[in-house]
Design a protein around this motif. Structure first.
Motif, PDB file in Angstrom:
ATOM      1  N   MET A 197     -11.172  48.520   8.154  1.00  0.00           N
ATOM      2  CA  MET A 197     -12.321  48.477   7.693  1.00  0.00           C
ATOM      3  C   MET A 197     -12.656  49.527   6.459  1.00  0.00           C
ATOM      4  O   MET A 197     -12.046  50.718   6.696  1.00  0.00           O
ATOM      5  CB  MET A 197     -13.256  48.332   8.679  1.00  0.00           C
ATOM      6  N   ASN A 198     -13.716  49.173   5.688  1.00  0.00           N
ATOM      7  CA  ASN A 198     -13.980  50.280   4.670  1.00  0.00           C
ATOM      8  C   ASN A 198     -12.870  50.737   3.777  1.00  0.00           C
ATOM      9  O   ASN A 198     -12.869  51.880   3.264  1.00  0.00           O
ATOM     10  CB  ASN A 198     -14.761  51.659   5.316  1.00  0.00           C
ATOM     11  N   THR A 199     -12.149  49.867   3.893  1.00  0.00           N
ATOM     12  CA  THR A 199     -10.958  50.114   2.508  1.00  0.00           C
ATOM     13  C   THR A 199     -10.912  49.075   1.515  1.00  0.00           C
ATOM     14  O   THR A 199     -11.505  47.897   1.819  1.00  0.00           O
ATOM     15  CB  THR A 199      -9.490  50.348   3.198  1.00  0.00           C
ATOM     16  N   GLU A 200      -9.949  49.242   0.350  1.00  0.00           N
ATOM     17  CA  GLU A 200      -9.982  48.442  -0.573  1.00  0.00           C
ATOM     18  C   GLU A 200      -9.628  46.972  -0.140  1.00  0.00           C
ATOM     19  O   GLU A 200      -8.519  46.932   0.475  1.00  0.00           O
ATOM     20  CB  GLU A 200      -9.385  49.112  -1.712  1.00  0.00           C
ATOM     21  N   ALA A 201     -10.321  45.883  -0.516  1.00  0.00           N
ATOM     22  CA  ALA A 201     -10.212  44.735  -0.198  1.00  0.00           C
ATOM     23  C   ALA A 201      -9.523  43.875  -1.412  1.00  0.00           C
ATOM     24  O   ALA A 201      -9.809  43.861  -2.536  1.00  0.00           O
ATOM     25  CB  ALA A 201     -11.410  43.881   0.402  1.00  0.00           C
ATOM     26  N   PHE A 202      -8.558  43.109  -1.116  1.00  0.00           N
ATOM     27  CA  PHE A 202      -7.850  42.331  -2.249  1.00  0.00           C
ATOM     28  C   PHE A 202      -7.880  40.835  -1.769  1.00  0.00           C
ATOM     29  O   PHE A 202      -7.744  40.200  -0.726  1.00  0.00           O
ATOM     30  CB  PHE A 202      -6.161  42.818  -2.138  1.00  0.00           C
TER      31      PHE A 202
END
Lengths: 113, 108
Positions: free
Chosen positions: A98-103
């Protein structure tokens, strides 16, 4: 890594049929998201999983929609029975946490006739 | 839930022009991303920028978290920049919430 992989890319089905969309997240990612994109509502979250556990399914439209994540490398979104208003592009996304870059995957364009 | 507003909704540029896209959000965020959706529908990551400034070629972005906005700058625009630009934010343990996008058309 090949990125988030979704299948099929396109699906045309008749009203009342069951539809299953599939997603393989990026290896090592712990969070997986299903989004739907329509002209009227834009991009909206349907459900997300963290460590294979559903965390927030408040965006799932109704009981006709269900999602599963049996293991860290696979998720399904099922619509049964399908209706014409379900026609949309469905995106799967993953992030390391969570709260990291999503792809995002390339999406599945669903048409229900 | 959090509100995400993008402006302008539509933008037409001549090739070579510069532009600034804005994203306002209504609450504190842990994550902010900019995406480009190309004419084929792919969502392409541009920036992961919860705060500060980043640059990647002709594109740069700035997020001022304390004032709840982010800006995306496109310089020397090209026809391949056409498409829809989305801002998306995460608050707390909620997943990304998307704005309604800025539709950019770059004319040759």
């Amino acid at each position: 890594d090949a990125g988030v992989i979704q299948s099929p890319r396109h699906e045309v089905t008749e009203m009342g049929q069951e539809v299953t969309l599939r997603c393989k997240p990026i290896s090592g990612h712990n969070s997986l998201f299903w989004y739907r994109q329509t002209m009227m509502r834009g991009l909206e979250l349907l459900i997300y999983f963290n460590n294979n556990v559903p965390i927030d399914d408040s965006g799932m439209p109704e009981d006709r929609f269900s999602a599963k994540m049996p293991n860290a490398s696979f998720s399904t979104l099922k619509i049964q029975p399908s209706e014409p208003r379900d026609s949309a592009v469905y995106f799967c996304a993953s992030s390391s946490n969570m709260n990291t870059e999503a792809f995002f995957g390339q999406g599945t364009r669903l048409t229900v006739v | 839930g959090i509100q995400v507003e993008q402006s302008p909704p539509d933008l037409i540029l001549q090739e070579g022009a510069n532009s600034t896209l804005r994203c306002n959000f209504s609450d504190s965020v842990n994550n902010l991303q900019w995406f480009h959706q190309n004419p084929w529908g792919q969502l392409i990551n541009l920036f992961y920028i919860p705060s500060g400034t980043k640059q990647n070629g002709r594109l740069s972005a700035t997020t001022v978290a304390t004032e709840r906005y982010s800006l995306l700058y496109i310089s020397s625009s090209q026809t391949t920049d056409s498409g829809v630009y989305f801002c998306a934010v995460e608050e707390g343990r909620r997943a990304l919430t998307f704005g309604s996008g800025t539709r950019l058309q770059v004319q040759p």
